[in-house]
Design an enzyme around this catalytic site. Structure first.
Site, mmCIF file in Angstrom:
data_model
loop_
_atom_site.group_PDB
_atom_site.id
_atom_site.type_symbol
_atom_site.label_atom_id
_atom_site.label_comp_id
_atom_site.label_asym_id
_atom_site.label_seq_id
_atom_site.Cartn_x
_atom_site.Cartn_y
_atom_site.Cartn_z
ATOM 1 N N HIS A 197 4.756 7.071 7.748
ATOM 2 C CA HIS A 197 4.378 7.317 6.344
ATOM 3 C C HIS A 197 3.642 6.116 5.785
ATOM 4 O O HIS A 197 3.782 4.998 6.262
ATOM 5 C CB HIS A 197 5.621 7.615 5.497
ATOM 6 C CG HIS A 197 6.616 6.486 5.489
ATOM 7 N ND1 HIS A 197 7.545 6.327 6.494
ATOM 8 C CD2 HIS A 197 6.799 5.457 4.636
ATOM 9 C CE1 HIS A 197 8.264 5.242 6.239
ATOM 10 N NE2 HIS A 197 7.834 4.690 5.125
ATOM 11 N N ARG B 198 12.614 7.007 10.613
ATOM 12 C CA ARG B 198 11.708 7.488 9.572
ATOM 13 C C ARG B 198 10.443 8.053 10.191
ATOM 14 O O ARG B 198 9.837 7.434 11.070
ATOM 15 C CB ARG B 198 11.293 6.338 8.628
ATOM 16 C CG ARG B 198 12.396 5.667 7.903
ATOM 17 C CD ARG B 198 12.673 6.177 6.487
ATOM 18 N NE ARG B 198 12.086 7.383 6.030
ATOM 19 C CZ ARG B 198 11.194 7.474 5.045
ATOM 20 N NH1 ARG B 198 10.772 6.399 4.436
ATOM 21 N NH2 ARG B 198 10.726 8.638 4.658
ATOM 22 N N HIS C 204 3.258 4.271 2.032
ATOM 23 C CA HIS C 204 3.759 4.224 0.656
ATOM 24 C C HIS C 204 2.575 4.168 -0.299
ATOM 25 O O HIS C 204 1.623 3.409 -0.076
ATOM 26 C CB HIS C 204 4.606 2.969 0.439
ATOM 27 C CG HIS C 204 5.886 2.951 1.208
ATOM 28 N ND1 HIS C 204 7.077 3.392 0.676
ATOM 29 C CD2 HIS C 204 6.180 2.556 2.458
ATOM 30 C CE1 HIS C 204 8.042 3.252 1.570
ATOM 31 N NE2 HIS C 204 7.519 2.733 2.671
#
Lengths: 246, 174
Positions: free
Chosen positions: A167, A164, A169
Site C-alpha cells: 500500500h 500488510r 499512504h
C-alpha cells in the site's frame, strides 16, 4: 504471556463485522488490536456553527512544494530497486468537483517492504536510493501524479502471521480542515486483502473497493513504468466549496 | 459521490509528515503543550497532531507557505519563523508529548486534528484558551477537557485522552 492470536481468530472477528454500513471504518474495530485503547467511548459532539474555523482551509502550500517532490525515484543519485510505477488520479469533493491546488502527500515502504524509519525492524533491506516520501499539489482539474516504485508487503505484530498488503499512504488536504483525509491506496488483486484487519476495517464491500487502484495499461509508459489510476473523493461539509478554490 | 474511506496513519509516518518547525506557527506569542494518552493512561508515542487557527485578529488567511528548502537536495529546512500560516503539524515524542508556539487565536480556540496508529479515522477537538458559548453547552465535567490550563505566564497545558475517565470531547462537523 498468552498465546498470540492466530489468523483464524482474527478471521472470525473480521467475518462478524463484515457488511456493516458506513463509508469510513469504525474506530472501535477490534480485529485491528491497536484500536482497543485508542477509540473514544463517548459520542462525538456535533458542531453546528457556520463560523467554525474548521470550515476554512488550512494554509499549507503553494510555496512549500517544488516540482521535483512528486518523483520518488529521483531523490538520490542512483535508481531505486523495484517495479517502477506511476500513480495518477483526481481529487474530487462529494459533488464530483475537482479539489484544486491542494497538497497531496505520500509515504510508503520500499520494494522489499521496509520503511526508512528507526522503528521499522522488519528484516528486509533498506534501499539507499529510496526514501519513500513524496508531495505534490493538485492541478486545476484536481489531478495528481507520482512516480515511484511498487512497495512490498510486510509483516506486523497484530497477530501471528499478520502481513500488510502492499500500500501507499496518502495524506490529503481539502478546502477545509474538515475535509482532511489520511488513507491508503492498495494494488489490485493482492492476495493479502482478506487477511488484513486494517483494510477489512472498511466493512462495506463497495466502500472497501474504493481503496483499490486500477491497473490501466494505457497509463503504463513504454520502457518506463506501469500505470495505476486512483481517484480520491474527499468527505466534509458541502458549505466549504469556493468557486475560486485555492 | 461516495468518499474514499479513511485509514490509519500507521506508526511510520514519522519521516514523511512532520517537518522541522512544524509546531512553530509564530514566535513571541504563547506556548501550548501537552500529552496524548490512551485508555490505559499510557502516553501515545506515535500520534500526529495538526493544528489550525486564525491570527490574533481572527483572520484565517495566512501566508500560503513559509517553508525553506535546501537548494542542493530539496530537503525541508523548516519554516522562516516570521510569516504566520495558521497551520501546524507536530508528532508526539516517545513520552507522548507535543508542543506548539503560536499566538492567541482571535476566535478563542485552536482547532486540532488527531491521527495515530490504531486510529482508523482521525479525531477533531479544540483547545479553548478562555470561555465560550459552545463550552457552556457541554456538561461541566466534560467541558474542562477542552480548556487549556495556564501553567505559567504564556504557557498553556492541554492533554488529550483518547479514551477513559478523562476522555477528551471530540467533535463532529457533519
Amino acid at each position: 504471556m498468552s498465546e498470540p492470536l492466530k489468523q483464524a481468530d482474527i478471521d472470525q472477528e473480521i467475518a462478524a463485522r463484515a457488511g456493516e454500513q458506513g463509508d469510513h471504518p469504525a474506530r472501535d474495530y477490534a480485529p485491528y488490536r491497536s484500536t482497543l485503547l485508542r477509540h473514544p467511548h463517548q459520542p462525538l459532539v456535533a458542531i453546528k456553527d457556520p463560523e467554525a474555523a474548521e470550515l476554512a482551509g488550512p494554509v499549507f502550500g503553494v510555496s512549500d512544494v517544488t516540482p521535483f517532490d512528486n518523483d520518488l525515484t529521483k531523490q538520490h543519485l542512483g535508481e531505486p530497486l523495484g517495479e517502477r510505477i506511476t500513480v495518477r488520479g483526481r481529487v474530487l469533493d462529494r459533488q464530483g468537483r475537482p479539489v484544486r491546488g491542494q497538497l497531496v502527500e505520500v509515504w510508503q515502504a520500499n520494494a522489499s517492504g521496509r520503511y526508512l524509519h528507526q522503528r521499522d525492524d522488519h528484516p528486509a533491506p533498506l534501499d539507499p536510493n529510496f526514501s519513500g516520501v513524496g508531495r505534490c499539489l493538485t492541478d486545476d482539474d484536481g489531478n495528481y501524479l507520482f512516480t515511484t516504485i511498487k512497495p512490498g508487503p510486510y509483516p506486523w505484530r497484530n497477530h501471528l502471521n499478520a502481513w500488510r498488503p502492499a500500500h501507499i499512504h496518502f495524506s490529503l488536504f481539502g478546502t477545509s480542515f474538515t475535509q482532511r483525509l489520511v488513507t491508503q491506496m492498495y494494488f489490485p488483486g493482492d492476495p493479502l486483502f482478506p487477511y488484513d484487519p486494517i483494510m477489512q476495517s472498511v466493512t462495506d464491500e463497495r466502500a472497501r473497493q474504493r481503496l483499490v487502484a486500477d491497473y490501466v495499461h494505457d497509463l503504463s509508459e513504454p520502457e518506463f513504468s506501469l500505470g495505476y489510476r486512483w481517484d480520491i473523493v474527499l468527505d466534509g461539509p458541502t458549505a466549504t466549496w469556493m468557486e475560486e478554490g485555492r | 459521490m461516495n468518499p474514499t474511506p479513511s485509514q490509519t496513519v500507521g506508526p511510520f509516518y514519522g519521516y514523511a509528515l512532520p517537518f522541522p518547525g512544524g509546531g512553530d506557527l509564530a514566535s513571541g506569542g504563547i506556548a501550548v503543550h501537552g500529552y496524548v494518552y490512551d485508555g490505559a493512561g499510557d502516553p501515545v508515542p506515535d500520534a500526529l497532531l495538526e493544528f489550525w487557527q486564525p491570527d490574533e485578529h481572527g483572520s484565517l488567511t495566512g501566508s500560503p507557505g513559509t517553508m525553506r528548502r535546501d537548494p542542493t537536495n530539496g530537503a525541508v529546512l523548516g519554516r522562516d519563523g516570521v510569516r504566520f500560516t495558521g497551520f501546524g503539524r507536530v508528532a508526539t515524542d516517545l513520552d507522548g508529548h507535543w508542543a506548539l508556539r503560536t499566538v492567541v487565536p482571535g476566535n478563542g480556540y485552536i482547532s486540532v486534528c488527531v491521527f495515530a496508529r490504531g486510529l482508523l479515522h482521525h479525531l477533531y477537538t479544540r483547545i479553548y484558551l478562555g470561555q465560550d458559548a459552545f463550552l457552556d453547552s457541554l456538561p461541566p465535567e466534560r467541558r474542562q477537557t477542552l480548556v487549556a490550563v495556564e501553567e505559567r505566564d504564556g504557557v498553556h497545558r492541554f492533554d488529550i485522552h483518547l479514551q477513559g475517565e478523562k476522555e477528551t470531547v471530540f467533535l463532529d462537523f457533519g
